[in-house]
Enzyme design. Structure first.
Site, PDB file in Angstrom:
ATOM      1  N   HIS A 123       4.033  -4.219  -4.262  1.00 45.85           N
ATOM      2  CA  HIS A 123       5.047  -5.020  -4.528  1.00 45.85           C
ATOM      3  C   HIS A 123       6.363  -4.064  -4.484  1.00 45.85           C
ATOM      4  O   HIS A 123       6.672  -3.103  -3.689  1.00 45.85           O
ATOM      5  CB  HIS A 123       4.889  -5.875  -5.709  1.00 45.85           C
TER       6      HIS A 123
ATOM      7  N   HIS B 215       4.230  -7.386   5.274  1.00 49.75           N
ATOM      8  CA  HIS B 215       4.475  -8.324   4.302  1.00 49.75           C
ATOM      9  C   HIS B 215       3.783  -9.685   4.546  1.00 49.75           C
ATOM     10  O   HIS B 215       3.140 -10.256   5.541  1.00 49.75           O
ATOM     11  CB  HIS B 215       6.035  -8.802   4.502  1.00 49.75           C
TER      12      HIS B 215
ATOM     13  N   ASP C 259      11.649  -2.433   1.403  1.00 53.62           N
ATOM     14  CA  ASP C 259      11.524  -1.216   0.737  1.00 53.62           C
ATOM     15  C   ASP C 259      11.334  -0.046   1.744  1.00 53.62           C
ATOM     16  O   ASP C 259      11.848   1.193   1.185  1.00 53.62           O
ATOM     17  CB  ASP C 259      10.166  -1.288  -0.243  1.00 53.62           C
TER      18      ASP C 259
HETATM   19  N1  CMC Z   1      -0.246  -0.242   6.687  1.00 52.50           N
HETATM   20  C1  CMC Z   1      -1.348  -0.530   7.354  1.00 52.50           C
HETATM   21  N2  CMC Z   1      -2.008  -1.438   7.544  1.00 52.50           N
HETATM   22  C2  CMC Z   1      -1.475  -2.485   6.899  1.00 52.50           C
HETATM   23  C3  CMC Z   1      -0.215  -2.714   6.461  1.00 52.50           C
HETATM   24  C4  CMC Z   1       0.421  -1.423   6.039  1.00 52.50           C
HETATM   25  N3  CMC Z   1       1.436  -1.296   5.356  1.00 52.50           N
HETATM   26  N4  CMC Z   1       0.042  -3.921   5.825  1.00 52.50           N
HETATM   27  C5  CMC Z   1      -1.001  -4.617   6.352  1.00 52.50           C
HETATM   28  N5  CMC Z   1      -1.817  -3.863   7.095  1.00 52.50           N
HETATM   29  C6  CMC Z   1      -3.195  -4.410   7.663  1.00 52.50           C
HETATM   30  C7  CMC Z   1      -4.106  -4.639   6.832  1.00 52.50           C
HETATM   31  O1  CMC Z   1      -4.810  -3.345   6.650  1.00 52.50           O
HETATM   32  C8  CMC Z   1      -4.747  -5.909   7.425  1.00 52.50           C
HETATM   33  O2  CMC Z   1      -5.662  -5.378   8.482  1.00 52.50           O
HETATM   34  P1  CMC Z   1      -7.089  -5.887   8.822  1.00 52.50           P
HETATM   35  O3  CMC Z   1      -7.109  -7.211   9.106  1.00 52.50           O
HETATM   36  O4  CMC Z   1      -7.698  -4.869   9.749  1.00 52.50           O
HETATM   37  O5  CMC Z   1      -7.723  -5.611   7.545  1.00 52.50           O
HETATM   38  C9  CMC Z   1      -3.816  -6.620   8.057  1.00 52.50           C
HETATM   39  O6  CMC Z   1      -2.737  -5.655   8.390  1.00 52.50           O
HETATM   40  C10 CMC Z   1      -3.358  -7.775   7.253  1.00 52.50           C
HETATM   41  O7  CMC Z   1      -2.866  -7.104   6.020  1.00 52.50           O
HETATM   42  P2  CMC Z   1      -3.057  -7.652   4.421  1.00 52.50           P
HETATM   43  O8  CMC Z   1      -3.100  -6.548   3.486  1.00 52.50           O
HETATM   44  O9  CMC Z   1      -4.353  -8.625   4.633  1.00 52.50           O
HETATM   45  O10 CMC Z   1      -1.844  -8.619   4.190  1.00 52.50           O
HETATM   46  P3  CMC Z   1      -1.218  -9.065   3.127  1.00 52.50           P
HETATM   47  O11 CMC Z   1      -0.459 -10.321   3.318  1.00 52.50           O
HETATM   48  O12 CMC Z   1      -2.586  -9.474   2.227  1.00 52.50           O
HETATM   49  O13 CMC Z   1      -0.611  -7.859   2.380  1.00 52.50           O
HETATM   50  C11 CMC Z   1       1.009  -6.313   1.841  1.00 52.50           C
HETATM   51  C12 CMC Z   1       0.916  -7.697   2.424  1.00 52.50           C
HETATM   52  C13 CMC Z   1       2.553  -6.306   1.636  1.00 52.50           C
HETATM   53  C14 CMC Z   1       0.462  -6.396   0.470  1.00 52.50           C
HETATM   54  C15 CMC Z   1       0.568  -5.381   2.888  1.00 52.50           C
HETATM   55  O14 CMC Z   1       1.215  -5.537   4.001  1.00 52.50           O
HETATM   56  C16 CMC Z   1       0.789  -3.950   2.416  1.00 52.50           C
HETATM   57  O15 CMC Z   1      -0.098  -3.481   1.448  1.00 52.50           O
HETATM   58  N6  CMC Z   1       1.928  -3.351   2.692  1.00 52.50           N
HETATM   59  C17 CMC Z   1       2.268  -1.739   1.932  1.00 52.50           C
HETATM   60  C18 CMC Z   1       2.816  -2.043   0.527  1.00 52.50           C
HETATM   61  C19 CMC Z   1       4.342  -2.680   0.678  1.00 52.50           C
HETATM   62  O16 CMC Z   1       5.197  -1.993   1.567  1.00 52.50           O
HETATM   63  N7  CMC Z   1       4.816  -3.529  -0.115  1.00 52.50           N
HETATM   64  C20 CMC Z   1       6.095  -4.126  -0.156  1.00 52.50           C
HETATM   65  C21 CMC Z   1       5.998  -5.550   0.251  1.00 52.50           C
HETATM   66  S1  CMC Z   1       7.513  -6.334   0.704  1.00 52.50           S
HETATM   67  C22 CMC Z   1       8.610  -5.970  -0.641  1.00 52.50           C
HETATM   68  C23 CMC Z   1       8.313  -6.122  -1.957  1.00 52.50           C
HETATM   69  O17 CMC Z   1       7.618  -7.014  -2.462  1.00 52.50           O
HETATM   70  O18 CMC Z   1       8.651  -5.306  -2.803  1.00 52.50           O
END
Ligand code: CMC
Length: 374
Positions: A221, A260, A311
């Site tokens: 987050h 996201h 971010d």
């Molecule tokens: N780097 C590499 N792979 C990613 C990333 C990433 N940043 N984000 C998503 N993926 C991949 C993930 O591994 C998954 O692949 P697979 O289907 O092969 O397992 C696929 O994309 C779907 O991702 P998810 O984790 O199921 O998606 P989600 O909606 O649960 O997660 C998230 C969203 C924000 C937690 C995730 O994108 C993430 O961990 N991002 C990095 C942390 C980040 O930048 N957070 C800030 C969020 S936005 C602003 C805020 O809230 O501050």
């Protein structure tokens, strides 16, 4: 796992809100119907804070009164100052923010009054005092004297003043203000949902915001803006960026500042923040992070079709402004207090206890043996 389970509440609509929405027709995050980037172009942060809390943009008179209230509440108690001085210097400032709001709750005469009027008064106090408490820690942990807030300065100017003892040029202040506007609100994200869940038991606003801060700290987050900077520091120079990011993806690492839950083809806040990141880099005559930024972004889109979230540009922008990396997420806090507060007030106005169910996958019924028989 049963298909009925919506792990992470993904795709589940749990309530109504009139505060913000990502509108597909304009592909943008909107606050009370206004696109966040239009607000950045036309307003200062205080106007947007008013909008989020009150539902409408202020006129001149309303803004003046709102700013007067905020400035009036910009002092923190001696007890809170003493507590901040005693906090270990290595403590994470997010934990300091959480503790500071918690202490404010101990001191506030209206903590238990959840009426709309009392809540709004408490919001103004938390909104005005949290930056003061954080800046005090910014100074004390470096062994520096605390700088008192100045009433003649705007919200953003005052934060620079309290941290650094000076206010930078107006373009840097505007970039900071824009980041606060973009961070102010984002519907049912983790921390806001935490605040609403706490509120749903009819607990108080200080407790709900304390919990929200704890939730925002996590790297999935708000903590992501700090992680972005750690990543850029590891990459060190633009020449390393291509190899570094490809290796990270080969190793199936999560790359911070990308992806996201809501936006799957780009966070609408990014272009605005990217522009201001560029402006700050130009003023600071330091293009290194911009170059790293562009290379990592290109590879992430080409290889994974995953776009940056807000971010990603805020991290290096705050770094160039001179803030310590562990203060990036606390800056997010001083802005998001507005969104959290609006949601807390909205939750109180039409409350239903948030209490989902879980599908049990533990042991079947078992008899308890006496201690000497186990
Ligand atoms: N780097 C590499 N792979 C990613 C990333 C990433 N940043 N984000 C998503 N993926 C991949 C993930 O591994 C998954 O692949 P697979 O289907 O092969 O397992 C696929 O994309 C779907 O991702 P998810 O984790 O199921 O998606 P989600 O909606 O649960 O997660 C998230 C969203 C924000 C937690 C995730 O994108 C993430 O961990 N991002 C990095 C942390 C980040 O930048 N957070 C800030 C969020 S936005 C602003 C805020 O809230 O501050």
């Amino acid at each position: 796992m049963s298909e009925d389970i919506k792990k992470g509440l993904m795709g589940v609509t749990v309530d109504e809100t009139s505060i913000s929405k990502v509108m597909p027709e304009i592909n943008s995050l909107t606050y009370r119907g206004y696109a966040a980037q239009d607000l950045c172009a036309n307003c200062k942060f205080e106007e947007v804070a008013y909008l989020i809390l009150n539902g409408e943009l202020p006129n001149k008179k309303q803004l003046k009164e709102f700013e007067k209230q905020e400035k009036k509440e910009r002092t923190i108690s001696k007890a809170l100052v003493e507590a901040i001085k005693k906090i270990p210097k290595k403590a994470h400032p997010m934990d300091v923010a959480r503790t500071a709001v918690s202490i404010m709750g101990l001191e506030d005469k209206e903590t238990r009054d959840n009426s709309p009027k009392a809540n709004m008064r408490k919001v103004m106090r938390i909104f005005a005092k949290t930056p003061v408490a954080l800046a005090a820690f910014y100074r004390t942990r470096k062994g520096k004297k605390i700088i008192l807030p100045k009433k003649k300065l705007s919200f953003s100017e005052n934060f620079f003043h309290m941290c650094f003892g000076k206010v930078p040029n107006k373009d840097i202040v505007k970039a900071f203000d824009v980041s606060l506007i973009l961070y102010a609100e984002h519907s049912f994200n983790v921390s806001t949902f935490t605040a609403r869940t706490i509120t749903s038991s009819l607990s108080d606003i200080h407790g709900a915001i304390t919990g929200a801060i704890a939730s925002l700290k996590g790297p999935l987050h708000g903590g992501a803006n700090e992680e972005v900077m750690h990543m850029m520091n590891k990459i060190k120079k633009p020449e390393n960026a291509f190899k570094w990011i490809n290796k990270a993806l080969d190793n199936k690492n999560v790359v911070m500042g990308f992806g996201h839950r809501v936006y799957k083809s780009g966070d609408s806040r990014v272009p605005t923040m990217r522009e201001y990141f560029g402006k700050v880099a130009k003023i600071k005559k330091d293009k290194k992070f911009e170059k790293i930024y562009d290379i990592v972004e290109r590879v992430m889109i080409e290889r994974k079709n995953i776009h940056p979230n807000v971010d990603y540009p805020t991290g290096p922008t705050y770094h160039l402004m001179g803030f310590d990396t562990d203060f990036f997420t606390p800056i997010f806090v001083i802005s998001r207090i507005t969104g959290w507060s609006a949601h807390i007030i909205e939750q109180h106005a039409a409350n239903k206890l948030i209490r989902p169910l879980a599908s049990y996958n533990g042991n079947k019924y078992r008899k308890v043996n006496k201690l000497n028989k186990r």
